[in-house]
Write a protein that holds these residues in place. Sequence first.
Motif, mmCIF file in Angstrom:
data_model
loop_
_atom_site.group_PDB
_atom_site.id
_atom_site.type_symbol
_atom_site.label_atom_id
_atom_site.label_comp_id
_atom_site.label_asym_id
_atom_site.label_seq_id
_atom_site.Cartn_x
_atom_site.Cartn_y
_atom_site.Cartn_z
ATOM 1 N N SER A 167 0.914 -1.398 -0.004
ATOM 2 C CA SER A 167 -0.058 -0.139 -0.188
ATOM 3 C C SER A 167 0.873 1.271 0.192
ATOM 4 C CB SER A 167 -1.094 0.188 1.242
ATOM 5 O OG SER A 167 -1.490 -1.237 1.378
ATOM 6 N N GLN A 168 0.260 2.356 -0.237
ATOM 7 C CA GLN A 168 0.992 3.669 -0.302
ATOM 8 C C GLN A 168 0.232 4.486 0.730
ATOM 9 O OE1 GLN A 168 3.775 4.887 -1.700
ATOM 10 N NE2 GLN A 168 4.329 3.155 -2.245
ATOM 11 N N SER A 175 5.821 9.867 1.733
ATOM 12 C CA SER A 175 5.139 8.738 1.145
ATOM 13 C C SER A 175 5.885 7.689 1.887
ATOM 14 C CB SER A 175 5.108 8.819 -0.288
ATOM 15 O OG SER A 175 4.584 7.729 -0.917
ATOM 16 N N SER A 176 4.918 6.492 2.067
ATOM 17 C CA SER A 176 5.712 5.288 2.810
ATOM 18 C C SER A 176 4.788 3.944 2.070
ATOM 19 C CB SER A 176 5.397 5.393 4.175
ATOM 20 O OG SER A 176 5.817 4.150 4.589
ATOM 21 N N ASN A 177 5.673 2.843 2.005
ATOM 22 C CA ASN A 177 4.746 1.640 1.686
ATOM 23 C C ASN A 177 4.600 0.792 2.915
ATOM 24 O OD1 ASN A 177 7.349 0.558 2.231
ATOM 25 N ND2 ASN A 177 7.430 -0.279 0.101
ATOM 26 N N CYS A 179 2.250 0.996 5.630
ATOM 27 C CA CYS A 179 0.863 1.690 6.112
ATOM 28 C C CYS A 179 0.089 0.734 7.203
ATOM 29 C CB CYS A 179 -0.204 1.923 4.822
ATOM 30 S SG CYS A 179 0.705 2.615 3.683
#
Length: 206
Positions: A167-168, A175-177, A179
């Motif tokens: 997910s983003q 911004s991170s993956n 979540c």
Amino acid sequence: MIEAERRLLANALMDFSNQRFVLLSEACIPLFNFSTIYAYLMNSTQSYIEAYDKDSPVGRGRYNEKMSPHITIDQWRKGSQWFEMDRELALEVVSDQFYFPLFQSYCANACYSDEHYLPTFVTMKFTPKNSNRTLTWVDWSRAGIHPVTYLRPLVTVEFLKALRHGSQCEYNGQSSNICYLFARKFSTDSLIRLLRFAPKVMYFNK
Ligand SMILES: *[C@@H]1O[C@H](CO)[C@@H](O)[C@H](O)[C@H]1NC(C)=O
């Protein structure tokens, strides 16, 4: 339900070393090892109480006009009951003597206060402190009033990898993956596989 959550928070607050407060159920699993989860929460500038406005019978439809003018329909929010908050917010929740009684009086039975009290209260009073998203992944893709329960055959390495990094979202303004730190719902029979995959996929120590 909210009373129970407040009691849990109040008890946990009594230990001064507790800085972050997470509510999980027996059907939740961790997606990362302890040190990763600890760093994610302790370094976060916000809390994770899911809050959104939904114009439907299960969203705004649960609002009671008797809460007006203290809570208006525009301020009414919905979100997952599985929350994560910092110490400052936990103190605000246990000391709230204004909004909590309104929910006690006007959000009973089919209102499901555990899906509305925290999202509404936190959005009204502490918007900048909240990310509005939950850290607990859940699958609502099938119709019905309960989310999908993951039984043993559905628990695969690919599936767990997708939950961890598929997910983003925003984390501390970037911004991170990563979540979700937790996921639900998992049946007890999936434990055998989860324990087998944990060291390799989730980097748990053996
Ligand atoms: C959370 O929601 C509120 C209003 O519902 C909004 O003002 C705020 O910007 C949102 N916060 C984030 C981090 O998206």
